[in-house]
Design an enzyme around this catalytic site. Structure first.
Site, short mmCIF file in Angstrom:
data_model
loop_
_atom_site.label_atom_id
_atom_site.label_comp_id
_atom_site.label_asym_id
_atom_site.label_seq_id
_atom_site.Cartn_x
_atom_site.Cartn_y
_atom_site.Cartn_z
N LYS A 45 0.89 -1.03 -0.04
CA LYS A 45 0.62 0.41 0.38
C LYS A 45 0.19 1.10 -0.04
CE LYS A 45 -3.15 -2.53 3.23
NZ LYS A 45 -3.58 -2.16 4.46
N GLY A 46 2.13 0.79 1.04
CA GLY A 46 3.25 2.69 0.61
C GLY A 46 3.25 3.01 -0.76
N GLU A 101 8.03 2.77 -6.32
CA GLU A 101 7.72 2.19 -4.83
C GLU A 101 8.42 3.60 -3.77
OE1 GLU A 101 8.17 -0.65 -2.77
OE2 GLU A 101 9.32 -2.22 -3.59
N ASP A 102 7.40 2.57 -2.70
CA ASP A 102 7.64 3.81 -1.64
C ASP A 102 9.03 4.31 -0.89
OD1 ASP A 102 7.49 1.21 -0.52
OD2 ASP A 102 6.15 1.99 0.91
N ASP A 105 15.30 -0.21 0.95
CA ASP A 105 15.51 -0.24 2.64
C ASP A 105 16.46 -1.23 2.68
OD1 ASP A 105 16.39 0.05 4.82
OD2 ASP A 105 15.04 -1.61 6.29
N LYS A 133 17.56 4.23 1.11
CA LYS A 133 18.46 4.75 2.96
C LYS A 133 19.57 3.68 1.96
CE LYS A 133 14.51 3.37 5.93
NZ LYS A 133 14.63 3.06 6.75
N PHE A 154 13.56 4.74 10.68
CA PHE A 154 12.08 4.41 10.33
C PHE A 154 11.48 5.63 10.18
CE2 PHE A 154 7.96 1.96 10.86
CZ PHE A 154 7.97 0.93 10.01
N VAL A 155 10.58 5.59 8.74
CA VAL A 155 9.89 6.45 8.71
C VAL A 155 7.99 6.71 8.26
CG1 VAL A 155 12.10 8.14 7.78
CG2 VAL A 155 10.50 6.75 5.95
N ASP A 161 3.42 3.56 6.47
CA ASP A 161 2.62 2.94 7.73
C ASP A 161 3.78 3.28 8.66
OD1 ASP A 161 3.12 0.81 6.40
OD2 ASP A 161 1.49 0.40 7.80
P1 5GP Z 1 14.00 -3.49 2.15
O1 5GP Z 1 12.94 -5.53 1.87
O2 5GP Z 1 14.23 -2.69 0.78
O3 5GP Z 1 14.35 -3.92 3.31
O4 5GP Z 1 11.98 -2.92 2.53
C1 5GP Z 1 10.96 -2.89 2.01
C2 5GP Z 1 9.68 -2.07 2.15
O5 5GP Z 1 9.95 -2.60 4.22
C3 5GP Z 1 8.88 -0.87 2.30
O6 5GP Z 1 8.84 -1.50 0.40
C4 5GP Z 1 7.89 -1.15 2.99
O7 5GP Z 1 7.70 -1.46 3.31
C5 5GP Z 1 8.91 -1.14 4.55
N1 5GP Z 1 10.34 -0.04 4.92
C6 5GP Z 1 11.53 -0.15 4.81
N2 5GP Z 1 11.96 1.17 6.09
C7 5GP Z 1 10.73 1.71 5.89
C8 5GP Z 1 10.53 2.26 6.87
O8 5GP Z 1 11.48 3.73 6.97
N3 5GP Z 1 9.36 3.39 7.16
C9 5GP Z 1 8.35 2.20 6.39
N4 5GP Z 1 6.26 2.57 6.89
N5 5GP Z 1 8.24 1.46 5.64
C10 5GP Z 1 9.63 0.55 5.40
#
Ligand code: 5GP
Length: 180
Positions: A45-46, A101-102, A105, A133, A154-155, A161
């Site tokens: 949803k992000g 993508e939102d 990370d 990040k 974390f944001v 969310d």
């Molecule tokens: P990754 O697989 O890149 O570690 O994580 C991706 C997903 O983790 C993002 O699409 C998001 O849903 C969640 N995520 C990662 N960092 C954050 C953050 O700082 N805030 C929020 N709300 N979600 C995050």
């Protein structure tokens, strides 16, 4: 919202900063895809608020499709083990696909997603992420268009969310995870 939730620490990005950067991303994407048609894949949803603003700043014709994925992880960290809860409605073979993508990370979710979409033989496959990040992922995570590079905090807000809360905030905030 009445009063600020105690977990909200400080605004990292204001509404105006986001607006300006999204407009610039729209111009970059318009230039990159001039004369072509875009097939936008948004990860819910992000990404929904970013997508809504971004597509209005893009001036090439585009269609939009949505995926819902869930990543198994501990608390606020993802593990890279991803389950597709809702797949795209339409095939993407031969299409110029832009994944919206939102946030990237660790990059694990995105890597999984790209591997999956690649098997469907799009003409091209690129990524636009509002936030990245860089301290958390290798440089070989291929993000063509990045809104903002942010520190490893974390944001929430602007679609992002914490336990389904805070998506409606117009700014992006850092949160105190111990006060959620
Ligand atoms: P990754 O697989 O890149 O570690 O994580 C991706 C997903 O983790 C993002 O699409 C998001 O849903 C969640 N995520 C990662 N960092 C954050 C953050 O700082 N805030 C929020 N709300 N979600 C995050």
């Amino acid at each position: 919202m009445s009063g600020r939730h105690p977990a909200l620490r400080a605004p990292l990005l204001t509404e105006a900063q986001i607006r300006e950067r999204v407009a610039a991303l729209g111009r970059e994407i318009t230039e990159a895809y001039a004369g072509r048609e875009l097939t936008i894949t948004c990860v819910l949803k992000g990404g929904f608020i970013f997508l809504a603003d971004l597509v209005r700043a893009i001036e090439v014709p585009c269609t939009m499709d949505f995926m819902v994925i869930s990543s198994y992880g501990m608390g606020t960290r993802s593990s890279g083990v991803v389950r597709i809860l809702k797949d795209l409605d339409a095939p993407i073979d031969g299409k110029d696909v832009l994944v919206v993508e939102d946030i990237v990370d660790s990059g694990l979710t995105l890597s999984y997603l790209l591997r999956n979409l690649e098997t469907r033989r799009p003409a091209s496959l690129e990524v636009c992420s509002l936030l990245s990040k860089p301290g958390r992922h290798d440089n070989d995570v291929p993000i063509r268009f990045v809104g903002f590079e942010i520190p490893d905090d974390f944001v929430v807000g602007y679609g992002l969310d914490a336990g389904e809360r805070f998506r409606e905030l117009p700014e992006i905030w850092t949160v105190d995870e111990t006060r959620l």
